[in-house]
Design a protein around this motif. Sequence first.
Motif, short mmCIF file in Angstrom:
data_model
loop_
_atom_site.label_atom_id
_atom_site.label_comp_id
_atom_site.label_asym_id
_atom_site.label_seq_id
_atom_site.Cartn_x
_atom_site.Cartn_y
_atom_site.Cartn_z
N PRO A 115 61.71 33.91 172.36
CA PRO A 115 61.21 33.10 173.49
C PRO A 115 59.74 32.71 173.34
CG PRO A 115 62.53 34.94 174.29
CD PRO A 115 62.31 35.17 172.82
N GLY A 116 58.95 33.57 172.68
CA GLY A 116 57.55 33.24 172.44
C GLY A 116 57.40 32.05 171.51
N LEU A 117 58.25 31.98 170.48
CA LEU A 117 58.25 30.83 169.58
C LEU A 117 58.68 29.57 170.33
CD1 LEU A 117 59.77 32.24 166.26
CD2 LEU A 117 57.41 31.55 166.67
N ALA A 118 59.71 29.70 171.17
CA ALA A 118 60.17 28.56 171.95
C ALA A 118 59.09 28.10 172.94
CB ALA A 118 61.45 28.92 172.70
N PHE A 119 58.30 29.04 173.46
CA PHE A 119 57.18 28.70 174.34
C PHE A 119 56.16 27.86 173.58
CE2 PHE A 119 53.11 29.56 176.42
CZ PHE A 119 53.42 29.40 177.77
N PHE A 120 55.91 28.25 172.32
CA PHE A 120 55.00 27.47 171.46
C PHE A 120 55.52 26.04 171.29
CE2 PHE A 120 54.65 25.86 167.08
CZ PHE A 120 53.30 25.58 167.03
N THR A 121 56.81 25.89 170.99
CA THR A 121 57.41 24.57 170.81
C THR A 121 57.30 23.73 172.08
OG1 THR A 121 58.98 25.40 169.17
CG2 THR A 121 59.55 23.33 170.26
N THR A 122 57.55 24.37 173.23
CA THR A 122 57.50 23.67 174.51
C THR A 122 56.14 23.05 174.74
OG1 THR A 122 59.10 25.23 175.44
CG2 THR A 122 57.80 23.95 177.00
N TYR A 123 55.09 23.80 174.50
CA TYR A 123 53.75 23.29 174.80
C TYR A 123 53.17 22.48 173.64
CZ TYR A 123 53.99 25.39 179.28
OH TYR A 123 54.37 25.67 180.57
N ALA A 124 53.70 22.69 172.44
CA ALA A 124 53.34 21.79 171.33
C ALA A 124 53.85 20.39 171.63
CB ALA A 124 53.92 22.32 170.02
N LEU A 125 54.98 20.31 172.34
CA LEU A 125 55.52 19.01 172.74
C LEU A 125 54.57 18.29 173.68
CD1 LEU A 125 58.11 17.24 172.46
CD2 LEU A 125 58.93 18.31 174.56
N LEU A 126 53.88 19.04 174.53
CA LEU A 126 52.89 18.45 175.42
C LEU A 126 51.69 17.93 174.63
CD1 LEU A 126 52.26 17.91 178.37
CD2 LEU A 126 51.25 20.18 178.53
N VAL A 127 51.30 18.65 173.58
CA VAL A 127 50.22 18.18 172.70
C VAL A 127 50.65 16.89 172.02
CG1 VAL A 127 48.85 18.71 170.65
CG2 VAL A 127 49.31 20.51 172.31
N LEU A 128 51.91 16.84 171.55
CA LEU A 128 52.44 15.62 170.93
C LEU A 128 52.37 14.45 171.91
CD1 LEU A 128 54.10 14.02 168.76
CD2 LEU A 128 56.16 14.94 169.87
N PHE A 129 52.76 14.67 173.14
CA PHE A 129 52.75 13.63 174.17
C PHE A 129 51.35 13.07 174.35
CE2 PHE A 129 52.86 12.80 178.94
CZ PHE A 129 53.46 11.55 178.81
N TRP A 130 50.37 13.96 174.44
CA TRP A 130 48.99 13.51 174.61
C TRP A 130 48.48 12.80 173.36
CZ3 TRP A 130 46.40 18.38 177.22
CH2 TRP A 130 46.80 18.43 178.55
N ALA A 131 48.87 13.29 172.20
CA ALA A 131 48.43 12.65 170.96
C ALA A 131 48.96 11.22 170.89
CB ALA A 131 48.92 13.46 169.75
N GLU A 132 50.21 11.02 171.32
CA GLU A 132 50.79 9.66 171.32
C GLU A 132 50.05 8.75 172.27
OE1 GLU A 132 55.46 10.36 170.09
OE2 GLU A 132 54.91 10.45 172.20
N ILE A 133 49.72 9.25 173.46
CA ILE A 133 48.96 8.43 174.42
C ILE A 133 47.59 8.06 173.84
CG2 ILE A 133 47.81 8.46 176.66
CD1 ILE A 133 50.04 10.24 177.69
N TYR A 134 46.94 9.04 173.21
CA TYR A 134 45.61 8.80 172.64
C TYR A 134 45.66 7.76 171.52
CZ TYR A 134 41.25 9.71 170.13
OH TYR A 134 40.05 9.57 169.49
N TYR A 135 46.62 7.92 170.61
CA TYR A 135 46.73 6.99 169.49
C TYR A 135 47.09 5.59 169.96
CZ TYR A 135 46.18 10.39 165.71
OH TYR A 135 45.67 11.30 164.84
N GLN A 136 48.01 5.48 170.93
CA GLN A 136 48.39 4.17 171.44
C GLN A 136 47.22 3.48 172.12
OE1 GLN A 136 51.72 5.02 173.98
NE2 GLN A 136 53.18 5.22 172.29
N ALA A 137 46.43 4.24 172.88
CA ALA A 137 45.26 3.67 173.56
C ALA A 137 44.22 3.19 172.57
CB ALA A 137 44.64 4.70 174.51
#
Length: 295
Positions: A115-137
């Motif tokens: 579950p700790g690894l899955a927690f990492f994946t969950t919040y890494a997805l949020l980092v990905l989301f922000w990275a996409e917004i930043y790059y698109q902007a």
Amino acid sequence: MGRLFAVDAAAASSAVAAAAMTGAVDWWKDVNDSPMWQDRIFHALAVLYGIVSVVALVQLIRIECRVPEYGWTTQKVFHFLNFVVNGVRSIVFVLRRNVQLIQPEILQHVILDMPGLAFFTTYALLVLFWAEIYYQARAMSTDGLRPTFYWINGVVYAIQIILWLVLWWKPVRVMVILSKMFFAGVSLFAAFGFLLYGGRLFLMLQRFPVESKGRRKKLQEVGYVTTICFTCFLIRCVMMCLNAFDKAADLDVLSHPILNFFYYLLVEIIPSAMVLFILRKLPPKRGITQYHPIH
């Protein structure tokens, strides 16, 4: 005479403080050694995780009802993973005493660490989301972001599985330390991911015109979530290092329920609850450009 009274008062004060300290230590030990208190604390964690899991599921259903035509967006996957991770944690803590009896012992490590690894994946997805917004902007290509996200997660899971297999083959103390230090490194990596892309997005939003619609709210959202996630992953990193070398900080035993309670409360339950609350706003029904399907 006055000096004598002062010395006596200081001695009495020290004696009271020492007695209070001894009492606190005895209380801590009594709670840790009590099967009844162990079960109560682990069941309390199970309830808290269950609440967070239900909240994530409700929010996922609300988002799906709002924008069903967009499939599995990043936002939906994030809430789904929160539901799964917190739900699994809840079940594990309900059955915590039974988990400790599972043989071979390596399965205990898998059940407690996955579950700790899955927690990492969950919040890494949020980092990905922000990275996409930043790059698109910034009018930069986002083609390499998702493959990098999948590649990083694949490497993390592969290394952890190899460590588990080696630990199963040769269950020595050094392998347990390596496994925990790897987890500490993954947590530190996640913390700096939030600092990097959350910080970049925050600074970019600060440069937007003051009258920009939603600028202030989005600025607060990114700032709060970045601070919360960076802090929780940094605490996890420090605790994993202590856990690896100090048996008094071992989180994988029944006899440390108080430590377990505060650790999981600080690094998973409170951060997850706060992030879900901050990101509770539903996406608009039309004209969505920031929510991308997961392929």
